[in-house]
Design an enzyme around this catalytic site. Structure first.
Site, PDB file in Angstrom:
ATOM      1  N   HIS A 267      14.527 -17.094 -17.236  1.00  9.37           N
ATOM      2  CA  HIS A 267      15.047 -18.195 -18.059  1.00  9.37           C
ATOM      3  C   HIS A 267      13.850 -18.875 -18.734  1.00  9.37           C
ATOM      4  O   HIS A 267      13.071 -18.203 -19.401  1.00  9.37           O
ATOM      5  CB  HIS A 267      15.847 -19.122 -17.131  1.00  9.37           C
ATOM      6  CG  HIS A 267      16.690 -20.154 -17.806  1.00  9.37           C
ATOM      7  ND1 HIS A 267      16.952 -20.177 -19.148  1.00  9.37           N
ATOM      8  CD2 HIS A 267      17.347 -21.237 -17.301  1.00  9.37           C
ATOM      9  CE1 HIS A 267      17.731 -21.208 -19.442  1.00  9.37           C
ATOM     10  NE2 HIS A 267      17.979 -21.874 -18.329  1.00  9.37           N
ATOM     11  N   HIS A 306      18.449 -10.968 -24.787  1.00  8.99           N
ATOM     12  CA  HIS A 306      19.207 -12.196 -24.543  1.00  8.99           C
ATOM     13  C   HIS A 306      20.621 -11.843 -24.143  1.00  8.99           C
ATOM     14  O   HIS A 306      21.182 -10.881 -24.657  1.00  8.99           O
ATOM     15  CB  HIS A 306      19.222 -13.087 -25.791  1.00  8.99           C
ATOM     16  CG  HIS A 306      19.537 -14.505 -25.471  1.00  8.99           C
ATOM     17  ND1 HIS A 306      20.825 -14.951 -25.334  1.00  8.99           N
ATOM     18  CD2 HIS A 306      18.726 -15.546 -25.207  1.00  8.99           C
ATOM     19  CE1 HIS A 306      20.778 -16.230 -25.013  1.00  8.99           C
ATOM     20  NE2 HIS A 306      19.532 -16.627 -24.931  1.00  8.99           N
ATOM     21  N   ASP A 362      11.393 -17.425 -26.550  1.00  9.08           N
ATOM     22  CA  ASP A 362      10.174 -17.532 -25.758  1.00  9.08           C
ATOM     23  C   ASP A 362       9.059 -16.602 -26.217  1.00  9.08           C
ATOM     24  O   ASP A 362       7.941 -16.685 -25.722  1.00  9.08           O
ATOM     25  CB  ASP A 362      10.488 -17.231 -24.274  1.00  9.08           C
ATOM     26  CG  ASP A 362      11.284 -18.351 -23.653  1.00  9.08           C
ATOM     27  OD1 ASP A 362      11.002 -19.512 -23.981  1.00  9.08           O
ATOM     28  OD2 ASP A 362      12.206 -18.077 -22.864  1.00  9.08           O
TER      29      ASP A 362
HETATM   30  N1  CMC Z   1      12.656  -5.516 -21.425  1.00 12.38           N
HETATM   31  C1  CMC Z   1      13.097  -4.265 -21.132  1.00 12.38           C
HETATM   32  N2  CMC Z   1      14.387  -3.945 -20.922  1.00 12.38           N
HETATM   33  C2  CMC Z   1      15.272  -4.952 -20.981  1.00 12.38           C
HETATM   34  C3  CMC Z   1      14.900  -6.261 -21.286  1.00 12.38           C
HETATM   35  C4  CMC Z   1      13.533  -6.539 -21.518  1.00 12.38           C
HETATM   36  N3  CMC Z   1      13.114  -7.766 -21.835  1.00 12.38           N
HETATM   37  N4  CMC Z   1      15.999  -7.049 -21.286  1.00 12.38           N
HETATM   38  C5  CMC Z   1      17.031  -6.258 -20.990  1.00 12.38           C
HETATM   39  N5  CMC Z   1      16.582  -4.976 -20.820  1.00 12.38           N
HETATM   40  C6  CMC Z   1      17.410  -3.803 -20.558  1.00 12.38           C
HETATM   41  C7  CMC Z   1      17.887  -3.764 -19.109  1.00 12.38           C
HETATM   42  O1  CMC Z   1      16.993  -3.052 -18.303  1.00 12.38           O
HETATM   43  C8  CMC Z   1      19.223  -3.068 -19.265  1.00 12.38           C
HETATM   44  O2  CMC Z   1      18.958  -1.689 -19.464  1.00 12.38           O
HETATM   45  P1  CMC Z   1      19.947  -0.596 -18.807  1.00 12.38           P
HETATM   46  O3  CMC Z   1      21.258  -0.783 -19.529  1.00 12.38           O
HETATM   47  O4  CMC Z   1      19.299   0.712 -19.074  1.00 12.38           O
HETATM   48  O5  CMC Z   1      20.036  -0.933 -17.340  1.00 12.38           O
HETATM   49  C9  CMC Z   1      19.768  -3.596 -20.574  1.00 12.38           C
HETATM   50  O6  CMC Z   1      18.586  -3.935 -21.355  1.00 12.38           O
HETATM   51  C10 CMC Z   1      20.654  -4.819 -20.436  1.00 12.38           C
HETATM   52  O7  CMC Z   1      19.922  -5.822 -19.700  1.00 12.38           O
HETATM   53  P2  CMC Z   1      20.568  -6.864 -18.706  1.00 12.38           P
HETATM   54  O8  CMC Z   1      19.527  -7.265 -17.716  1.00 12.38           O
HETATM   55  O9  CMC Z   1      21.873  -6.331 -18.195  1.00 12.38           O
HETATM   56  O10 CMC Z   1      20.882  -8.065 -19.702  1.00 12.38           O
HETATM   57  P3  CMC Z   1      21.200  -9.564 -19.304  1.00 12.38           P
HETATM   58  O11 CMC Z   1      22.058 -10.098 -20.382  1.00 12.38           O
HETATM   59  O12 CMC Z   1      21.671  -9.657 -17.898  1.00 12.38           O
HETATM   60  O13 CMC Z   1      19.735 -10.244 -19.345  1.00 12.38           O
HETATM   61  C11 CMC Z   1      17.833 -11.413 -20.052  1.00 12.38           C
HETATM   62  C12 CMC Z   1      19.299 -11.081 -20.348  1.00 12.38           C
HETATM   63  C13 CMC Z   1      17.353 -12.469 -21.050  1.00 12.38           C
HETATM   64  C14 CMC Z   1      17.699 -11.978 -18.627  1.00 12.38           C
HETATM   65  C15 CMC Z   1      16.992 -10.115 -20.175  1.00 12.38           C
HETATM   66  O14 CMC Z   1      17.081  -9.612 -21.498  1.00 12.38           O
HETATM   67  C16 CMC Z   1      15.531 -10.317 -19.771  1.00 12.38           C
HETATM   68  O15 CMC Z   1      15.211 -10.207 -18.586  1.00 12.38           O
HETATM   69  N6  CMC Z   1      14.619 -10.613 -20.760  1.00 12.38           N
HETATM   70  C17 CMC Z   1      13.231 -10.907 -20.428  1.00 12.38           C
HETATM   71  C18 CMC Z   1      13.106 -12.338 -19.944  1.00 12.38           C
HETATM   72  C19 CMC Z   1      13.228 -13.329 -21.087  1.00 12.38           C
HETATM   73  O16 CMC Z   1      12.621 -13.180 -22.140  1.00 12.38           O
HETATM   74  N7  CMC Z   1      13.996 -14.386 -20.837  1.00 12.38           N
HETATM   75  C20 CMC Z   1      14.193 -15.469 -21.801  1.00 12.38           C
HETATM   76  C21 CMC Z   1      15.598 -15.508 -22.324  1.00 12.38           C
HETATM   77  S1  CMC Z   1      15.784 -16.606 -23.724  1.00 12.38           S
HETATM   78  C22 CMC Z   1      15.392 -18.199 -23.161  1.00 12.38           C
HETATM   79  C23 CMC Z   1      16.060 -18.642 -21.922  1.00 12.38           C
HETATM   80  O17 CMC Z   1      17.204 -18.302 -21.609  1.00 12.38           O
HETATM   81  O18 CMC Z   1      15.456 -19.421 -21.208  1.00 12.38           O
END
Ligand code: CMC
Length: 429
Positions: A267, A306, A362
């Site tokens: 987050h 996201h 971010d």
């Molecule tokens: N790098 C590599 N792969 C990723 C990433 C990433 N940053 N984000 C998602 N994926 C992949 C994930 O491995 C999955 O792949 P697969 O379908 O093969 O298993 C697919 O994309 C879907 O990911 P998810 O984890 O199911 O998606 P989610 O909606 O649960 O997670 C998220 C959203 C923001 C937590 C995630 O994209 C992430 O961890 N990003 C990096 C951390 C980040 O930048 N967070 C800030 C978010 S914006 C500001 C805030 O909210 O505070």
């Protein structure tokens, strides 16, 4: 067309009509679907609430596919360009833009509540020299509940307003003191001659000079960053504020829970993680190897992806522009080249394209914060200061929402049942 869903339960052959309102069905209606008299009703299994609406809200609108973000109906691009953080805070809390008189009263109220009780200062001084400023912020906001016990009277609208003003006003003071603490520097008291963001910079950076005059372009850039972070509908920390607030606890305790949620690297903690990642990559030559590691699942490309935005994050665009403005004053950040190259490669790579992973808010904010002389530990504190009006607007909405109940999700129980307890003396014999 009828706004309902017909569900046929193949276990019993029975059909049910479930009304559809605002594109949702009530989970409680599914509870009426039972396989037998003693059978618990049907429930929804949704870890992470990926497709569950937890409330009705009129605060923030997001269309993730189109990349739209609006506060109370106003597009984020216009607010970032033409408004101020305190005006946006007023908008979020009150639901409307202020008249001149309302704005002046609001700014006056916030300005004159920036000071904190001296005991808070002693409390903060008790932390270890290397305490993370987010931990300090979370604890000190929670501690404010002991200074304002009247805050527990959440059914009184005037009282709630008082706590909202106090929290928005004091957050920069607490954030700046957490920063000074790590540096072993004296805490600086608020300067009520300065506006909200300039006063924050003064409490952070003032040394022996009479007044601290920050460059207005930097003040503006930070104010814009606060606006961009001010609310984001039912994200993890807002959900924490609402969930904890649903127990009818005081707002300091609820917001302190939100700060805890924001601290996490998935987050608000992502901005800190992005900077550490860029430093670790070090040079553009190392990017291909790093990307391979991400694709192999070794780690995530922080600042990408996201839950809601699947096209682009509108805040990331505005931040890129703010970064240019800041770098004009401070000189460019050498990590920018690595960030730009990472973005370019990731936007063309099939792994990221297929998963609709784009830079989020971010990805670039950390570069700006570093140019403004903040260490990475402070980045999420800046996010928290910006998000405070959003948390409070959502809390205010929750308190007034007659449909809300104490948050209490169901579970699918997977453990043992009905075991016979054997006392330790027998088990260990
Ligand atoms: N790098 C590599 N792969 C990723 C990433 C990433 N940053 N984000 C998602 N994926 C992949 C994930 O491995 C999955 O792949 P697969 O379908 O093969 O298993 C697919 O994309 C879907 O990911 P998810 O984890 O199911 O998606 P989610 O909606 O649960 O997670 C998220 C959203 C923001 C937590 C995630 O994209 C992430 O961890 N990003 C990096 C951390 C980040 O930048 N967070 C800030 C978010 S914006 C500001 C805030 O909210 O505070």
């Amino acid at each position: 067309m009828t706004d309902s869903l017909t569900v046929r339960d193949n276990r019993t052959g029975q059909e049910y009509d479930v009304p559809i309102t605002d594109g949702t069905i009530k989970a409680a209606d599914l509870g009426k679907i039972k396989a037998g008299e003693d059978n618990p009703g049907l429930a929804v299994y949704d870890p992470g609430f990926v497709n569950t609406a937890s409330c009705r809200s009129a605060v923030t609108f997001i269309d993730g596919d189109k990349g739209i973000l609006e506060y109370r109906g106003y597009p984020i691009e216009q607010l970032a360009e033409k408004s101020t953080f305190l005006e946006v805070a007023y908008l979020l809390i009150h639901g409307d833009l202020p008249t001149k008189e309302q704005y002046e009263t609001w700014v006056h109220e916030i300005t004159y509540h920036t000071f904190v009780h001296e005991n808070i200062k002693s409390f903060m001084q008790g932390f270890r020299y290397d305490a993370h400023p987010m931990g300090m912020l979370m604890a000190s906001v929670g501690a404010l509940s002991t200074f304002y016990p009247d805050a527990r009277n959440i059914s009184d609208g005037d009282n709630r307003h008082m706590q909202i003003v106090r929290m928005i006003a004091k957050m920069p003071t607490l954030g700046a003191w957490a920063f000074r603490h790590a540096q072993g520097k004296p805490y600086i008291y608020p300067d009520n001659e300065l506006d909200y963001t300039a006063n924050f910079l003064s409490m952070l950076f003032k040394m022996s000079e009479q007044n601290y005059d920050a460059d207005p372009r930097l003040v503006k850039a930070l104010d814009v960053l606060f606006i961009l972070h001010a609310d984001h509908e039912q994200n993890c920390s807002t959900n924490a504020v609402r969930s904890v607030g649903s127990s009818q606890v005081d707002p300091y305790s609820a917001v302190s829970a939100g700060i805890g949620a924001l601290f996490g690297p998935l987050h608000g903690g992502a901005n800190e993680a992005v900077l550490r990642m860029l430093r670790r990559i070090g040079t553009t030559d190392n990017i291909p190897g790093f990307i391979e590691g991400v694709k192999n699942g070794d780690e995530r490309l922080m600042g990408f992806g996201h839950r809601v935005y699947k096209n682009y994050d509108p805040r990331a665009r505005i931040i890129k522009k703010a970064a240019d403005d800041v770098f004009e004053v401070t000189g460019t950040n050498p990590l920018l080249d690595i960030a730009l190259e990472l973005e370019k490669i990731a936007l063309e790579d099939e792994y990221f394209v297929k998963r609709k992973l784009y830079p989020n808010v971010d990805f670039y904010s950390g570069l700006i914060y570093e140019a403004l002389q903040f260490p990475p530990e402070m980045f999420t504190v800046l996010f928290a200061i910006g998000r405070t009006p959003g948390w409070l607007a959502q809390w205010e909405e929750l308190v007034q929402d007659k449909e809300q109940k104490i948050a209490r999700p169901k579970q699918v129980y997977t453990g043992e049942r009905g075991l016979d307890f054997v006392p330790a003396s027998e088990r260990w014999a």
